[in-house]
Design a protein around this motif. Structure first.
Motif, PDB file in Angstrom:
ATOM      1  N   ASP A  21       0.986  -1.232   0.140  1.00 17.44           N
ATOM      2  CA  ASP A  21      -0.203  -0.144  -0.582  1.00 17.44           C
ATOM      3  C   ASP A  21       1.027   1.148   0.199  1.00 17.44           C
ATOM      4  O   ASP A  21       0.885   2.019  -0.695  1.00 17.44           O
ATOM      5  CB  ASP A  21      -0.584   0.096   1.048  1.00 17.44           C
ATOM      6  CG  ASP A  21      -2.339  -0.837   0.903  1.00 17.44           C
ATOM      7  OD1 ASP A  21      -2.460  -1.805  -0.436  1.00 17.44           O
ATOM      8  OD2 ASP A  21      -2.659  -1.245   2.214  1.00 17.44           O
ATOM      9  N   ALA A  22       1.428   1.176   0.555  1.00 20.43           N
ATOM     10  CA  ALA A  22       2.668   2.418   0.721  1.00 20.43           C
ATOM     11  C   ALA A  22       3.248   2.510  -0.470  1.00 20.43           C
ATOM     12  O   ALA A  22       3.772   3.907  -0.783  1.00 20.43           O
ATOM     13  CB  ALA A  22       3.903   1.999   1.819  1.00 20.43           C
ATOM     14  N   ALA A  24       2.220   1.533  -3.690  1.00 18.56           N
ATOM     15  CA  ALA A  24       1.212   2.034  -4.142  1.00 18.56           C
ATOM     16  C   ALA A  24       0.762   3.651  -4.322  1.00 18.56           C
ATOM     17  O   ALA A  24       0.917   4.416  -4.950  1.00 18.56           O
ATOM     18  CB  ALA A  24      -0.151   1.816  -4.189  1.00 18.56           C
ATOM     19  N   GLU A  25       0.672   4.521  -2.797  1.00 17.19           N
ATOM     20  CA  GLU A  25       0.921   5.800  -2.592  1.00 17.19           C
ATOM     21  C   GLU A  25       1.868   6.402  -2.765  1.00 17.19           C
ATOM     22  O   GLU A  25       1.707   7.774  -3.733  1.00 17.19           O
ATOM     23  CB  GLU A  25       0.745   6.040  -1.293  1.00 17.19           C
ATOM     24  CG  GLU A  25       0.001   7.552  -0.787  1.00 17.19           C
ATOM     25  CD  GLU A  25      -0.854   7.881  -1.451  1.00 17.19           C
ATOM     26  OE1 GLU A  25      -1.162   8.878  -0.993  1.00 17.19           O
ATOM     27  OE2 GLU A  25      -2.031   7.494  -1.731  1.00 17.19           O
ATOM     28  N   LEU A  26       3.150   6.316  -2.880  1.00 17.08           N
ATOM     29  CA  LEU A  26       4.533   6.284  -3.018  1.00 17.08           C
ATOM     30  C   LEU A  26       4.369   6.890  -5.175  1.00 17.08           C
ATOM     31  O   LEU A  26       4.431   7.752  -5.269  1.00 17.08           O
ATOM     32  CB  LEU A  26       5.543   5.494  -2.656  1.00 17.08           C
ATOM     33  CG  LEU A  26       7.131   6.348  -3.195  1.00 17.08           C
ATOM     34  CD1 LEU A  26       6.926   7.943  -2.621  1.00 17.08           C
ATOM     35  CD2 LEU A  26       7.759   6.000  -3.158  1.00 17.08           C
ATOM     36  N   LYS A  27       3.806   5.857  -5.510  1.00 15.44           N
ATOM     37  CA  LYS A  27       3.704   5.978  -7.520  1.00 15.44           C
ATOM     38  C   LYS A  27       2.588   7.206  -7.379  1.00 15.44           C
ATOM     39  O   LYS A  27       2.609   7.438  -7.955  1.00 15.44           O
ATOM     40  CB  LYS A  27       3.563   4.302  -7.576  1.00 15.44           C
ATOM     41  CG  LYS A  27       3.739   4.097  -8.850  1.00 15.44           C
ATOM     42  CD  LYS A  27       4.701   4.131  -9.638  1.00 15.44           C
ATOM     43  CE  LYS A  27       4.522   4.188 -10.947  1.00 15.44           C
ATOM     44  NZ  LYS A  27       6.234   4.505 -11.461  1.00 15.44           N
ATOM     45  N   ARG A  28       1.544   6.693  -7.030  1.00 16.39           N
ATOM     46  CA  ARG A  28       0.494   7.896  -6.390  1.00 16.39           C
ATOM     47  C   ARG A  28       1.261   9.350  -6.996  1.00 16.39           C
ATOM     48  O   ARG A  28       0.835   9.855  -7.843  1.00 16.39           O
ATOM     49  CB  ARG A  28      -0.521   7.632  -6.262  1.00 16.39           C
ATOM     50  CG  ARG A  28      -2.289   8.335  -6.653  1.00 16.39           C
ATOM     51  CD  ARG A  28      -2.809   8.938  -5.094  1.00 16.39           C
ATOM     52  NE  ARG A  28      -2.395   9.081  -3.966  1.00 16.39           N
ATOM     53  CZ  ARG A  28      -2.276   9.959  -4.205  1.00 16.39           C
ATOM     54  NH1 ARG A  28      -2.059  10.972  -4.717  1.00 16.39           N
ATOM     55  NH2 ARG A  28      -1.950  10.974  -2.840  1.00 16.39           N
ATOM     56  N   ILE A  29       1.570   9.558  -5.687  1.00 18.15           N
ATOM     57  CA  ILE A  29       2.133  10.575  -5.320  1.00 18.15           C
ATOM     58  C   ILE A  29       3.175  11.518  -6.862  1.00 18.15           C
ATOM     59  O   ILE A  29       3.358  12.629  -7.359  1.00 18.15           O
ATOM     60  CB  ILE A  29       2.796  10.677  -4.949  1.00 18.15           C
ATOM     61  CG1 ILE A  29       2.431  10.532  -2.916  1.00 18.15           C
ATOM     62  CG2 ILE A  29       3.800  11.909  -3.855  1.00 18.15           C
ATOM     63  CD1 ILE A  29       2.750  10.752  -1.606  1.00 18.15           C
ATOM     64  N   THR A  31       3.510   9.709  -9.562  1.00 18.81           N
ATOM     65  CA  THR A  31       2.833   9.813 -10.535  1.00 18.81           C
ATOM     66  C   THR A  31       2.031  11.493 -10.499  1.00 18.81           C
ATOM     67  O   THR A  31       2.004  11.842 -11.941  1.00 18.81           O
ATOM     68  CB  THR A  31       1.770   9.115 -11.589  1.00 18.81           C
ATOM     69  OG1 THR A  31       2.354   7.866 -11.186  1.00 18.81           O
ATOM     70  CG2 THR A  31       1.074   9.079 -12.297  1.00 18.81           C
ATOM     71  N   LYS A  32       1.453  12.217 -10.165  1.00 21.74           N
ATOM     72  CA  LYS A  32       1.022  13.400  -9.964  1.00 21.74           C
ATOM     73  C   LYS A  32       2.068  14.609  -9.919  1.00 21.74           C
ATOM     74  O   LYS A  32       1.226  15.780 -10.862  1.00 21.74           O
ATOM     75  CB  LYS A  32       0.380  13.511  -8.172  1.00 21.74           C
ATOM     76  CG  LYS A  32      -0.601  14.640  -8.415  1.00 21.74           C
ATOM     77  CD  LYS A  32      -1.293  14.604  -7.286  1.00 21.74           C
ATOM     78  CE  LYS A  32      -2.052  16.337  -6.714  1.00 21.74           C
ATOM     79  NZ  LYS A  32      -3.080  15.987  -5.907  1.00 21.74           N
ATOM     80  N   ALA A  79       9.494   3.854  -5.086  1.00 22.81           N
ATOM     81  CA  ALA A  79       8.497   2.658  -4.828  1.00 22.81           C
ATOM     82  C   ALA A  79       8.346   1.378  -5.252  1.00 22.81           C
ATOM     83  O   ALA A  79       7.469   0.671  -4.877  1.00 22.81           O
ATOM     84  CB  ALA A  79       7.000   3.661  -5.734  1.00 22.81           C
TER      85      ALA A  79
END
Length: 103
Positions: A21-22, A24-29, A31-32, A79
């Protein structure tokens, strides 16, 4: 002499989900951030300003323009590394469980 360390392999395996989960959140950040940075243009949009302070921030061999690519690459690597770490948690847990079952 080393102190004794105890690991609950079932908890370790469950903890790997938190690591995933961490990651995935890092990857989302990242990417944003990559999307936001794609809106920047070094020729028309100067979010750092067009004065001497902005020039010091953005220019030079250690300036923002040079380092932003490595920032994104490092975020991607972090990530990816977290996913690898989670895989290692699962593999270690499974090995411990299998070892305990043989005893």
């Amino acid at each position: 002499m080393a102190e004794r360390i105890e690991v609950d392999p079932y908890e370790l395996k469950r903890a790997s989900a938190i690591t995933v989960d961490a990651a995935a959140e890092l990857k989302r950040i990242v990417t944003k951030l990559r999307g936001a940075l794609a809106l920047e243009s070094d020729t028309t949009n100067f979010p750092w300003g067009n004065d001497s302070f902005g020039g010091k921030f953005a220019g030079g061999t250690k300036g923002y323009k040079v380092t932003r690519k490595s920032l994104l690459e490092s975020g991607d690597a972090l990530a990816s590394g977290a996913v690898g770490f989670a895989d290692g948690q699962v593999q270690a847990a499974l090995l411990m469980i299998a070892s305990d079952e043989k005893e």
